[in-house]
Design an enzyme around this catalytic site. Structure first.
Site, mmCIF file in Angstrom:
data_model
loop_
_atom_site.group_PDB
_atom_site.id
_atom_site.type_symbol
_atom_site.label_atom_id
_atom_site.label_comp_id
_atom_site.label_asym_id
_atom_site.label_seq_id
_atom_site.Cartn_x
_atom_site.Cartn_y
_atom_site.Cartn_z
ATOM 1 N N THR A 1 1.933 6.940 0.287
ATOM 2 C CA THR A 1 1.061 5.806 -0.028
ATOM 3 C C THR A 1 1.023 5.549 -1.525
ATOM 4 O O THR A 1 1.302 6.465 -2.317
ATOM 5 C CB THR A 1 -0.377 6.107 0.463
ATOM 6 O OG1 THR A 1 -1.194 4.955 0.279
ATOM 7 C CG2 THR A 1 -1.013 7.261 -0.286
ATOM 8 N N SER B 1 0.823 -1.213 0.000
ATOM 9 C CA SER B 1 0.000 0.000 0.000
ATOM 10 C C SER B 1 0.855 1.260 0.000
ATOM 11 O O SER B 1 0.331 2.363 0.135
ATOM 12 C CB SER B 1 -0.915 -0.009 1.226
ATOM 13 O OG SER B 1 -0.145 -0.297 2.381
ATOM 14 N N THR C 1 -4.594 7.775 8.016
ATOM 15 C CA THR C 1 -4.595 6.619 7.133
ATOM 16 C C THR C 1 -6.049 6.196 6.979
ATOM 17 O O THR C 1 -6.868 6.425 7.870
ATOM 18 C CB THR C 1 -3.743 5.467 7.706
ATOM 19 O OG1 THR C 1 -3.894 4.325 6.853
ATOM 20 C CG2 THR C 1 -4.138 5.075 9.114
ATOM 21 N N GLY C 2 -6.373 5.603 5.847
ATOM 22 C CA GLY C 2 -7.750 5.163 5.658
ATOM 23 C C GLY C 2 -8.369 5.756 4.415
ATOM 24 O O GLY C 2 -7.652 6.206 3.511
ATOM 25 N N THR D 1 -1.788 3.619 4.614
ATOM 26 C CA THR D 1 -0.783 4.659 4.420
ATOM 27 C C THR D 1 0.180 4.684 5.596
ATOM 28 O O THR D 1 -0.245 4.448 6.733
ATOM 29 C CB THR D 1 -1.513 6.021 4.388
ATOM 30 O OG1 THR D 1 -2.471 5.970 3.346
ATOM 31 C CG2 THR D 1 -0.574 7.169 4.209
ATOM 32 N N ARG E 1 -7.125 8.987 -9.665
ATOM 33 C CA ARG E 1 -7.631 9.207 -8.308
ATOM 34 C C ARG E 1 -6.493 9.636 -7.369
ATOM 35 O O ARG E 1 -5.410 9.064 -7.387
ATOM 36 C CB ARG E 1 -8.286 7.930 -7.799
ATOM 37 C CG ARG E 1 -8.901 8.036 -6.386
ATOM 38 C CD ARG E 1 -7.963 7.552 -5.322
ATOM 39 N NE ARG E 1 -8.605 7.511 -4.005
ATOM 40 C CZ ARG E 1 -7.956 7.280 -2.873
ATOM 41 N NH1 ARG E 1 -6.656 7.062 -2.894
ATOM 42 N NH2 ARG E 1 -8.579 7.271 -1.719
HETATM 43 N N1 GLY Z 1 -5.263 7.197 2.772
HETATM 44 C C1 GLY Z 1 -4.778 6.795 1.530
HETATM 45 C C2 GLY Z 1 -5.713 6.920 0.433
HETATM 46 O O1 GLY Z 1 -6.913 6.896 0.596
HETATM 47 O O2 GLY Z 1 -5.235 7.017 -0.672
#
Ligand code: GLY
Length: 316
Positions: free
Chosen positions: A196, A79, A229-230, A178, A206
């Site tokens: 990330t 990730s 993160t998330g 992340t 995106r």
């Molecule tokens: N938190 C990382 C993402 O959504 O790309």
């Protein structure tokens, strides 16, 4: 604190903000100490590298950059950076941001073929008049700064991408992990880094929260710092990391500030939010905290000189 009581408390705090007095801020600043906090168990590998720099009197910005680079280079972490899972088209694209104690910031988004997006973000901060470069512009800039282009898609990540194509599915825990890292050095300078490869199987183009200053990362050297993160889309919509630093400015502890941000996410979803999101925070006096949505799965790692601890969030 029970959730209902907490909502009430935060509502009161929002109604009449008790912004820290200059005396309280001076108190926080008197107690500064070297500390590193990072998201996930990534910190087990990343924090010691950052702490070595801090213990030898180094700068927090060098510490957070070096710390997260360990994770960017790890092919077994899917990730972040090299070995990251690709987007729908099979491309690995990276997002990263960095902030220093002077409030300077740099970031890159949708960057392809460069292993250390965090170092490119630092170059954006230090070598340009801009904060953020994206896509081909970010790649051209990276190359002009001597970064080497390389394929970030490992055989393992490619195989996973092929499997998705067959199954059309992906477990959510594989999606958004992340690394955000916050550090304070011996001289009280706070810096932060966040990097990330973003949501696996994302739409091409995106961009998540990690490169957005105030969403994935925020540092205010007088007060503290926060990282996320998330699910990036949700974190962006509440300016999560900025929000947490502002809650700390109002006198919240790092942990309560993180919970207040989680609470904000719940409020936006009628109390029924379940998506994966977690925050970490570091206050100027070296205190740290974290909170996570349905956070049984989440771990964060805190290091002080001679001591590293893997922690889980306390349920609210
Ligand atoms: N938190 C990382 C993402 O959504 O790309």
């Amino acid at each position: 604190m029970k959730r209902r009581k907490f909502i009430k408390t935060s509502a009161l705090a929002m109604a009449s903000p008790a912004i820290l007095s200059s005396d309280s801020i001076r108190d926080l600043q008197r107690n500064t100490k070297p500390v590193v906090i990072s998201t996930w168990r990534f910190g087990e590998k990343a924090n010691p590298v950052a702490m070595d720099i801090l213990e030898s009197g180094g700068y927090s910005l060098d510490a957070v950059e070096a710390g997260v680079k360990v994770i960017e280079a790890d092919p077994e972490i899917h990730s972040v950076g090299y070995g990251g899972y690709p987007d729908r088209d099979g491309n690995v694209t990276c997002d990263a941001s960095i902030m220093d104690d002077k409030g300077q910031a740099g970031s890159v988004a949708y960057l392809k073929n460069i292993k250390h997006a965090i170092s490119v973000a630092r170059k954006v901060m230090e070598e340009t008049d801009h904060v953020m470069l994206v896509g081909d512009g970010a790649l051209e800039f990276a190359k002009s700064q001597g970064f080497k282009e390389e394929n970030l898609l490992t055989d393992k990540a490619l195989q996973k991408w092929k499997d998705w194509k067959m199954e059309q599915s992906l477990r959510s825990e594989e999606n958004h992990d992340t690394i955000a890292m916050l550090a304070q050095d011996k001289f009280g300078h706070i810096s932060g880094a966040c990097t990330t490869s973003g949501m696996a199987q994302k739409m091409p183009g995106r961009v998540g929260d990690s490169p957005i200053i105030g969403a994935g990362l925020y540092v205010d050297n007088k007060i503290g710092a926060a990282g996320a993160t998330g699910v990036g889309e949700e974190i962006i919509k509440i300016a999560g990391s900025f929000l947490i630093v502002e809650f700390m400015r109002q006198g919240y502890s790092p942990e309560d500030a993180c919970w207040a941000a989680i609470d904000r996410l719940h409020q936006r979803h009628g109390g029924k939010a379940t998506f994966q999101t977690a925050f970490i925070a570091l206050r100027k006096d070296g205190a740290v905290g974290s909170a996570a949505m349905n956070g049984d799965y989440f771990r964060y790692v805190v290091s002080y000189p001679g001591n590293m601890e893997i922690k889980s969030v306390t349920k609210k």
